[in-house]
Design an enzyme around this catalytic site. Structure first.
Site, PDB file in Angstrom:
ATOM      1  CG  HIS A  39      -2.371  -3.583  43.964  1.00 28.99           C
ATOM      2  ND1 HIS A  39      -1.233  -4.323  43.085  1.00 28.99           N
ATOM      3  CD2 HIS A  39      -3.067  -4.768  44.263  1.00 28.99           C
ATOM      4  CE1 HIS A  39      -1.181  -5.645  42.973  1.00 28.99           C
ATOM      5  NE2 HIS A  39      -2.589  -5.786  43.523  1.00 28.99           N
ATOM      6  CG  ASN A  69      -2.166  -8.253  40.414  1.00 27.94           C
ATOM      7  OD1 ASN A  69      -1.333  -7.937  40.940  1.00 27.94           O
ATOM      8  ND2 ASN A  69      -3.398  -8.718  41.167  1.00 27.94           N
ATOM      9  CB  CYS A 126      -0.745  -7.033  45.865  1.00 25.88           C
ATOM     10  SG  CYS A 126      -1.297  -8.619  45.023  1.00 25.88           S
TER      11      CYS A 126
HETATM   12  N1  ACO Z   1     -13.187 -14.853  30.388  1.00 29.68           N
HETATM   13  C1  ACO Z   1     -14.700 -14.858  30.245  1.00 29.68           C
HETATM   14  N2  ACO Z   1     -15.485 -15.061  30.898  1.00 29.68           N
HETATM   15  C2  ACO Z   1     -14.978 -15.157  32.293  1.00 29.68           C
HETATM   16  C3  ACO Z   1     -13.691 -15.202  32.655  1.00 29.68           C
HETATM   17  C4  ACO Z   1     -12.683 -14.877  31.508  1.00 29.68           C
HETATM   18  N3  ACO Z   1     -11.356 -14.649  31.690  1.00 29.68           N
HETATM   19  N4  ACO Z   1     -13.382 -15.120  33.951  1.00 29.68           N
HETATM   20  C5  ACO Z   1     -14.401 -15.471  34.488  1.00 29.68           C
HETATM   21  N5  ACO Z   1     -15.570 -15.430  33.555  1.00 29.68           N
HETATM   22  C6  ACO Z   1     -16.897 -15.342  33.965  1.00 29.68           C
HETATM   23  C7  ACO Z   1     -17.292 -16.072  35.100  1.00 29.68           C
HETATM   24  O1  ACO Z   1     -17.236 -17.570  34.979  1.00 29.68           O
HETATM   25  C8  ACO Z   1     -18.695 -15.520  35.305  1.00 29.68           C
HETATM   26  O2  ACO Z   1     -19.618 -16.382  34.611  1.00 29.68           O
HETATM   27  P1  ACO Z   1     -21.069 -16.837  35.114  1.00 29.68           P
HETATM   28  O3  ACO Z   1     -21.781 -15.544  35.356  1.00 29.68           O
HETATM   29  O4  ACO Z   1     -21.895 -17.460  33.871  1.00 29.68           O
HETATM   30  O5  ACO Z   1     -20.869 -17.684  36.129  1.00 29.68           O
HETATM   31  C9  ACO Z   1     -18.561 -14.188  34.761  1.00 29.68           C
HETATM   32  O6  ACO Z   1     -17.687 -14.047  34.097  1.00 29.68           O
HETATM   33  C10 ACO Z   1     -18.377 -13.124  35.931  1.00 29.68           C
HETATM   34  O7  ACO Z   1     -17.609 -13.637  36.558  1.00 29.68           O
HETATM   35  P2  ACO Z   1     -17.150 -12.651  38.088  1.00 29.68           P
HETATM   36  O8  ACO Z   1     -16.081 -13.228  38.651  1.00 29.68           O
HETATM   37  O9  ACO Z   1     -18.254 -12.243  38.648  1.00 29.68           O
HETATM   38  O10 ACO Z   1     -16.372 -11.448  37.187  1.00 29.68           O
HETATM   39  P3  ACO Z   1     -15.890  -9.841  37.737  1.00 29.68           P
HETATM   40  O11 ACO Z   1     -16.636  -9.032  37.199  1.00 29.68           O
HETATM   41  O12 ACO Z   1     -15.962 -10.050  39.462  1.00 29.68           O
HETATM   42  O13 ACO Z   1     -14.559  -9.818  37.331  1.00 29.68           O
HETATM   43  C11 ACO Z   1     -12.360 -10.225  38.361  1.00 29.68           C
HETATM   44  C12 ACO Z   1     -13.670 -10.805  37.801  1.00 29.68           C
HETATM   45  C13 ACO Z   1     -11.612  -9.444  37.092  1.00 29.68           C
HETATM   46  C14 ACO Z   1     -11.315 -11.358  38.879  1.00 29.68           C
HETATM   47  C15 ACO Z   1     -12.713  -9.194  39.368  1.00 29.68           C
HETATM   48  O14 ACO Z   1     -13.291  -9.893  40.196  1.00 29.68           O
HETATM   49  C16 ACO Z   1     -11.144  -8.689  40.191  1.00 29.68           C
HETATM   50  O15 ACO Z   1     -10.583  -8.053  39.737  1.00 29.68           O
HETATM   51  N6  ACO Z   1     -11.132  -9.238  41.559  1.00 29.68           N
HETATM   52  C17 ACO Z   1      -9.968  -8.424  42.417  1.00 29.68           C
HETATM   53  C18 ACO Z   1      -8.681  -9.136  42.243  1.00 29.68           C
HETATM   54  C19 ACO Z   1      -7.788  -8.574  43.093  1.00 29.68           C
HETATM   55  O16 ACO Z   1      -7.879  -7.564  43.496  1.00 29.68           O
HETATM   56  N7  ACO Z   1      -6.964  -9.244  43.832  1.00 29.68           N
HETATM   57  C20 ACO Z   1      -6.317  -8.831  44.883  1.00 29.68           C
HETATM   58  C21 ACO Z   1      -4.868  -8.878  44.442  1.00 29.68           C
HETATM   59  S1  ACO Z   1      -4.018 -10.182  43.717  1.00 29.68           S
HETATM   60  C22 ACO Z   1      -3.024 -10.816  44.926  1.00 29.68           C
HETATM   61  O17 ACO Z   1      -2.756 -10.388  46.065  1.00 29.68           O
HETATM   62  C23 ACO Z   1      -1.820 -11.694  44.248  1.00 29.68           C
END
Ligand code: ACO
Length: 326
Positions: A253, A283, A112
């Site tokens: 980003h 993203n 990214c």
């Molecule tokens: N729909 C419904 N529920 C979901 C989904 C979905 N799409 N995805 C995950 N959940 C559930 C999980 O299973 C979990 O359930 P549980 O509590 O029963 O285990 C719950 O939601 C919470 O999951 P988390 O992963 O803790 O959710 P979080 O609030 O962290 O959000 C997210 C997830 C959106 C992925 C976030 O962590 C994020 O944006 N992370 C950073 C991404 C990023 O910056 N990437 C870097 C760049 S990408 C690159 O370089 C290509």
């Protein structure tokens, strides 16, 4: 002498995939995706499109704005990890499409942060030789390496391309004032595509199909993203002798609205100075910053003399920021 952005361009596939569409594909909801990420829809390439077709269209627009002919380009750098082919590079294919035969062309893999890495490299070339004209691309086609059965990742990504033409700034005070790139590889496996490289090539026996898609421990990545995006923003501000309150536009980003808001809050940059378009495109990795920059320029938000902060973080982990005077 500074290196300045002379023109910007972007191109998004026409096909829209909404959160409602995703509700029919995996166990998710519009409400979850919107509140957790800020994303409402994303663009996906059609059969007739490819990484190089998107990147070429973005490049043409940037060249048009800069009023530079393709043959005037000396350098083409493409920030990407999803070019059309393993060989040759995506940058060479764009070069061929543009007939920019006088340029050297290469891809730069920094996930990214690819566009900011590319801009930083171009800046060094231009400082070395002010006559150089560079095309820096940030483009990604993530849909083929997205696991459409994994709700934790497939709701986040999209396809798109952005580009900038870079050359000598008109005045000393216009252009890139400070840049910084870094990486922290100690936790590289929090965000990776394990298969498809030389270690686990395609069709290698015993490699499960999921290994060929993006794998991410999202909540872990989140913490690193906030930390490094704040850190690197402060580094470039300090290098150039500015403080966050001087910034006219913060272009971060676009990975997650909560990351963007948290970084802006930590830096003390008010919401009205933060450019956000994540709701439309999700993203798009290396493409988010140049797409956002191009949109902000074309709608007239960015005005001559504005102080702009570009800031990104991605797989590697890589991070980088650029402070520039428009
Ligand atoms: N729909 C419904 N529920 C979901 C989904 C979905 N799409 N995805 C995950 N959940 C559930 C999980 O299973 C979990 O359930 P549980 O509590 O029963 O285990 C719950 O939601 C919470 O999951 P988390 O992963 O803790 O959710 P979080 O609030 O962290 O959000 C997210 C997830 C959106 C992925 C976030 O962590 C994020 O944006 N992370 C950073 C991404 C990023 O910056 N990437 C870097 C760049 S990408 C690159 O370089 C290509």
């Amino acid at each position: 002498m500074t290196a300045a952005i002379l023109g910007t361009g972007s191109y998004l596939p026409k096909k829209v995939l909404t959160n409602q569409d995703l509700e029919k594909m995996v166990d998710t909801s519009d409400e979850w995706i919107t509140t957790r990420s800020g994303i409402k829809e994303r663009r996906i390439v059609s059969e007739r499109e490819s990484w190089s077709s998107l990147a070429t269209e973005a490049a043409k627009k940037a060249l048009e704005m800069a009023q530079i002919e393709p043959e005037e380009l000396d350098l083409i750098i493409a920030g990407t990890f999803t070019p059309d082919l393993r060989l040759p590079s995506g940058a060479c294919l764009v070069q061929n499409n543009l007939k920019a035969y006088n340029a050297a062309a290469f891809d730069l893999a920094a996930a990214c942060t690819g566009f900011i890495y590319g801009l930083t490299v171009a800046e060094k070339f231009i400082k070395d030789n002010p006559n150089i004209k560079a095309l820096v691309i940030g483009a990604e086609v993530l849909s083929p390496i997205t696991n459409w059965e994994d709700r934790t990742t497939c709701v986040l990504f999209g396809d798109g391309a952005g580009a900038a033409v870079v050359g000598k700034g008109e005045k000393k005070e216009k252009g890139i004032l400070a840049s910084y790139i870094g990486s922290d590889p100690t936790v590289w496996d929090l965000l990776c595509v394990p298969g498809g490289g030389s270690l686990h090539p395609l069709f290698k026996k015993g490699v499960p199909k999921e290994e060929y898609f993006i794998k991410m421990k999202g909540n872990e990545v989140f913490k690193y993203a906030v930390r490094y995006m704040e850190e690197v923003a402060r580094i470039v501000l300090e290098k150039a002798g500015y403080s966050p309150k001087d910034i006219d536009w913060f272009i971060p980003h676009q990975a997650n609205i909560r990351i963007i808001n948290m970084v802006a809050k930590k830096l003390g940059i008010p919401q009205e100075k933060v450019f956000v378009n994540i709701e439309k495109y999700g993203n798009t990795s290396a493409a988010t910053v140049p797409i956002a920059l191009d949109e902000a320029v074309r709608v007239g938000f960015i005005k001559p003399g504005n102080l702009i902060l570009l800031d990104a973080f991605g797989g590697g982990f890589t991070y980088g920021a650029i402070l520039l005077r428009w």
